[in-house]
Design a protein around this motif. Structure first.
Motif, short mmCIF file in Angstrom:
data_model
loop_
_atom_site.label_atom_id
_atom_site.label_comp_id
_atom_site.label_asym_id
_atom_site.label_seq_id
_atom_site.Cartn_x
_atom_site.Cartn_y
_atom_site.Cartn_z
N LYS A 5 0.81 -1.21 0.00
CA LYS A 5 0.00 0.00 0.00
C LYS A 5 0.85 1.27 0.00
O LYS A 5 0.41 2.30 -0.44
CB LYS A 5 -0.93 0.02 1.21
CG LYS A 5 -2.12 -0.85 1.05
CD LYS A 5 -3.09 -0.59 2.16
CE LYS A 5 -4.36 -1.37 1.89
NZ LYS A 5 -5.42 -1.05 2.76
N TYR A 29 2.18 -5.04 -7.07
CA TYR A 29 1.04 -4.83 -6.17
C TYR A 29 0.29 -6.12 -5.90
O TYR A 29 0.31 -7.04 -6.70
CB TYR A 29 0.07 -3.79 -6.77
CG TYR A 29 0.71 -2.43 -6.88
CD1 TYR A 29 0.69 -1.54 -5.81
CD2 TYR A 29 1.38 -2.06 -8.05
CE1 TYR A 29 1.30 -0.30 -5.91
CE2 TYR A 29 1.99 -0.82 -8.15
CZ TYR A 29 1.95 0.05 -7.07
OH TYR A 29 2.57 1.26 -7.16
N ILE A 147 -13.27 -0.75 -2.83
CA ILE A 147 -12.24 0.16 -3.35
C ILE A 147 -11.12 0.42 -2.34
O ILE A 147 -9.95 0.55 -2.72
CB ILE A 147 -12.86 1.49 -3.86
CG1 ILE A 147 -11.89 2.23 -4.77
CG2 ILE A 147 -13.33 2.37 -2.71
CD1 ILE A 147 -11.69 1.61 -6.10
N ASP A 148 -11.44 0.45 -1.06
CA ASP A 148 -10.42 0.74 -0.05
C ASP A 148 -9.35 -0.35 0.04
O ASP A 148 -8.26 -0.08 0.54
CB ASP A 148 -11.07 0.94 1.33
CG ASP A 148 -11.89 2.21 1.39
OD1 ASP A 148 -11.65 3.13 0.58
OD2 ASP A 148 -12.80 2.28 2.24
N ASP A 151 -4.79 -1.83 -3.98
CA ASP A 151 -3.47 -1.22 -3.87
C ASP A 151 -3.13 -0.37 -5.10
O ASP A 151 -2.34 0.56 -5.02
CB ASP A 151 -2.41 -2.30 -3.70
CG ASP A 151 -2.64 -3.12 -2.46
OD1 ASP A 151 -2.99 -2.55 -1.40
OD2 ASP A 151 -2.51 -4.36 -2.53
N ILE A 153 -5.16 1.08 -8.84
CA ILE A 153 -6.31 1.17 -9.74
C ILE A 153 -5.75 1.55 -11.10
O ILE A 153 -5.17 2.64 -11.25
CB ILE A 153 -7.33 2.21 -9.23
CG1 ILE A 153 -7.77 1.81 -7.81
CG2 ILE A 153 -8.51 2.30 -10.19
CD1 ILE A 153 -8.25 2.95 -6.97
N ASP A 165 -5.77 7.85 -9.01
CA ASP A 165 -5.55 8.19 -7.62
C ASP A 165 -6.65 7.56 -6.76
O ASP A 165 -7.83 7.61 -7.11
CB ASP A 165 -5.57 9.72 -7.47
CG ASP A 165 -5.37 10.16 -6.05
OD1 ASP A 165 -4.23 10.08 -5.56
OD2 ASP A 165 -6.38 10.55 -5.41
N LYS A 166 -6.25 6.96 -5.65
CA LYS A 166 -7.22 6.26 -4.80
C LYS A 166 -8.29 7.20 -4.25
O LYS A 166 -9.46 6.83 -4.17
CB LYS A 166 -6.50 5.54 -3.66
CG LYS A 166 -7.41 4.58 -2.93
CD LYS A 166 -6.59 3.63 -2.14
CE LYS A 166 -7.38 2.45 -1.70
NZ LYS A 166 -6.55 1.49 -1.02
N GLU A 167 -7.91 8.40 -3.87
CA GLU A 167 -8.90 9.34 -3.36
C GLU A 167 -9.92 9.70 -4.45
O GLU A 167 -11.11 9.85 -4.16
CB GLU A 167 -8.23 10.60 -2.81
CG GLU A 167 -7.51 10.34 -1.50
CD GLU A 167 -6.86 11.59 -0.93
OE1 GLU A 167 -7.18 12.72 -1.38
OE2 GLU A 167 -6.03 11.44 -0.03
N ALA A 169 -10.78 7.69 -6.94
CA ALA A 169 -11.61 6.48 -7.09
C ALA A 169 -12.64 6.39 -5.97
O ALA A 169 -13.80 6.04 -6.21
CB ALA A 169 -10.72 5.24 -7.11
N GLN A 170 -12.23 6.71 -4.74
CA GLN A 170 -13.18 6.69 -3.62
C GLN A 170 -14.29 7.72 -3.83
O GLN A 170 -15.45 7.45 -3.55
CB GLN A 170 -12.43 6.95 -2.31
CG GLN A 170 -11.54 5.80 -1.90
CD GLN A 170 -10.55 6.17 -0.81
OE1 GLN A 170 -10.11 7.31 -0.70
NE2 GLN A 170 -10.18 5.18 0.01
#
Length: 186
Positions: A5, A29, A147-148, A151, A153, A165-167, A169-170
């Motif tokens: 992560k 990942y 989604i959380d 590792d 996307i 970016d994970k944020e 995607a969230q």
């Protein structure tokens, strides 16, 4: 296999070769989400990326990201998957995956239409240290429950790929993935 992560997706240089992009992602990942528009090759590129691996399992879904049945039939779709990778192990029962102790690569095709119980089991699979998971989805918004745990996307395009970016995607999951209420017509 340990989770990575803390790795920055920007550390991987993606190119126009999506098979190579997916191979890089799998190497670096544990839990990878691959998304993209219809026809970009999410499944075909992923299966080409793991063609040299002998420990690949596939958990399918008879519906796509819009809830439509697979073209032709689900059986024909599984035949297509098997034709792309002859030694792939197609999983019919998700429960059997919990008893596997050797390292494997698990390709999970689509989450749309899966029950809450199935999503909980997929969530538990994402926590298993011996599983490297490649989750395929047509639309990020369908991943709101999982989604959380991703590792990386990876958004595929015909011209290549990029890390989402994970944020972001969230936020997509939070805004676009809302349950729609059905209003009565009378």
């Amino acid at each position: 296999m340990k989770k990575t992560k803390d790795k920055n997706p920007d550390q991987i240089t993606f190119s126009s070769d999506n098979v190579d992009n997916i191979q890089k992602a799998i190497k670096e990942y544990k839990n990878i989400l691959i998304c993209g528009v219809v026809g970009v090759g999410k499944i075909s590129n992923t299966l080409q990326a793991v063609k040299e691996n002998t420990n690949v399992y596939y958990l399918g879904n008879p519906v796509d990201y819009e809830g439509k049945m697979r073209p032709g039939s689900y059986e024909k779709y599984l035949t297509y998957i098997h034709a792309l990778k002859k030694d792939i192990r197609i999983i019919e029962d998700i429960e059997g995956l919990f008893s596997i102790s050797k390292p494997i690569i698990l390709i999970i095709d689509e989450v749309y239409g899966r029950s809450s119980a199935e999503l909980e089991k997929i969530s538990s699979l994402l926590d298993m240290k011996n599983l490297k998971i490649v989750q395929i989805t047509g639309c990020i918004k369908n991943m709101k429950h999982l989604i959380d745990k991703m590792d990386l996307i990876l958004e595929l395009h015909i011209e290549g790929a990029y890390a989402v970016d994970k944020e972001l995607a969230q936020a997509i999951c939070r805004i676009l993935g809302k349950e729609k209420t059905v209003s009565k017509l009378f």
